[in-house]
Design a protein around this motif. Structure first.
Motif: not given
Length: 383
Positions: A189-193, A219-230
């Motif tokens: 949830n915090s990563a989504l925020a 994994d979810l870490g990879t998904l979160i990293s891909r979003w944060l690259e933006k």
């Protein structure tokens, strides 16, 4: 010719925890109840546990009335009478579906199937049964219900807790099967925020689609990293203008990735700290070029913690000194190297590697610094 249908006989299985004390009280009022629960099928046991959870939450009288306790004589409302009625009802009602109907007033779609997949043992917290009832009864929780029903294999208490903690955007089978604790759900949830706050293209629809498209090995870490690259709107920034002639501040994920390629270092891996507002990298524009790492302080200020050369090579002391002086003039001091000279050399002799602030180029000579500052001045004059 009539066919005889064999009825499966279950071996007695005891249980412990919160329902045992309640079940013992019911057994005292109606002997045989505990044995009946021990011999019940897994799904019927779960229906009994659900009833005991509702009893713990709502009390004897409310539950007894739901189970058709019709007496209006106040003297008969003694708790033993109520306990006997509840226990007898559970013992004589053979189908889990009918037990649930009596307790809830209806049988929500999917609830019996999920109870069957919980298995023999009670959920660790009676409140989890209340959450299940709410999930399967309230249309607002339709997505949570569907994900629980779609989840393959056994259903655990942790999964029920996770599905209730997740932000609605994260309520998906691809997320549930990748989380294994309540703490991980809170972190997701915090990563989504974090993504929502720092990536302008991160709409709920786009995020849900990326979750839907998750590959089985991602994994979810990879998904979160891909979003944060933006990342394109970090929460804080250094007090340095875009047109500063000496310094270029990295204000986006793209800029961080470009810096990493140009300096052949791991700048791109620091994007998450930019998004969190904890760290910012900047580039010293003058040859040979340097990367400065600045950390935010709790008072809102900034401090220079590290300086890196290309490919994490040797940091020229004179260039580092010029960079430090520039930042100090902007109100960004550097960490102290200590009270004695040649910090890096002493640490190398001792084999003391690592430590914050070691690589700040404090081993310069005054002559080297004077020469570099003269070269910078001449370059700016020529421009």
């Amino acid at each position: 010719m009539s066919a005889l249908v064999a009825r499966k006989v279950f071996r007695p299985r005891s249980f412990a925890g919160w329902p045992l004390e309640i079940a013992i009280e019911l057994d005292l009022a109606c002997p045989g109840f505990l044995a009946s629960a021990f011999y019940a099928s897994p799904v019927r046991r779960q229906a009994i546990f659900l009833t005991l959870a509702v009893l713990a939450r709502d009390g004897l009288e409310k539950l007894a009335l739901r189970l058709d306790y019709a007496s209006s004589t106040s003297s008969e409302r003694h708790h033993r009478v109520l306990q006997r009625h509840i226990a007898c009802t559970l013992m004589t009602t053979k189908r889990a579906r009918e037990i649930i109907r009596g307790v809830c007033g209806a049988v929500p779609d999917g609830l019996v199937g999920v109870l069957h997949r919980i298995g023999d043992d009670p959920l660790r917290d009676p409140d989890l049964y209340s959450r299940l009832i709410e999930t399967f009864s309230d249309p607002r929780h339709r997505m949570r219900r569907d994900v629980l029903c779609q989840h393959g294999g056994a259903i655990t208490a942790t999964q029920i807790e996770i599905i209730h903690r997740l932000d609605p955007v994260l309520v998906h089978a691809n997320v549930l099967k990748r989380l294994h604790s309540r703490s991980q759900a809170d972190s997701a949830n915090s990563a989504l925020a974090l993504i929502r706050g720092t990536v302008s293209s991160a709409t709920d629809e786009a995020i849900r689609q990326s979750i839907e498209d998750l590959g089985p090995k991602t994994d979810l870490g990879t998904l979160i990293s891909r979003w944060l690259e933006k990342v394109d709107r970090p929460p804080v920034c250094l007090p340095i203008p875009d047109n500063d002639p000496d310094l270029l501040v990295m204000r986006s994920g793209d800029a961080m990735a470009s810096l990493g390629r140009r300096f052949r270092n791991c700048s791109a891996s620091r994007i998450v700290f930019l998004a969190q507002g904890a760290e910012i990298l900047l580039e010293w524009r003058h040859p040979p070029g340097l990367v400065a790492q600045c950390h935010r302080l709790t008072n809102g200020g900034w401090v220079l913690t590290e300086i890196y050369a290309r490919s994490n090579g040797y940091v020229d002391p004179a260039a580092a000194a010029a960079l430090r002086r520039k930042l100090e003039g902007l109100g960004i001091p550097a960490l102290s190297p200590g009270a004695y000279p040649r910090t890096s050399g002493v640490l190398s002799l001792l084999g003391a590697w690592g430590g914050v602030g070691r690589n700040l180029g404090f081993d310069e000579t005054e002559d080297d610094l004077d020469v570099l500052e003269q070269e910078i001045a001449e370059t700016e004059h020529a421009a």
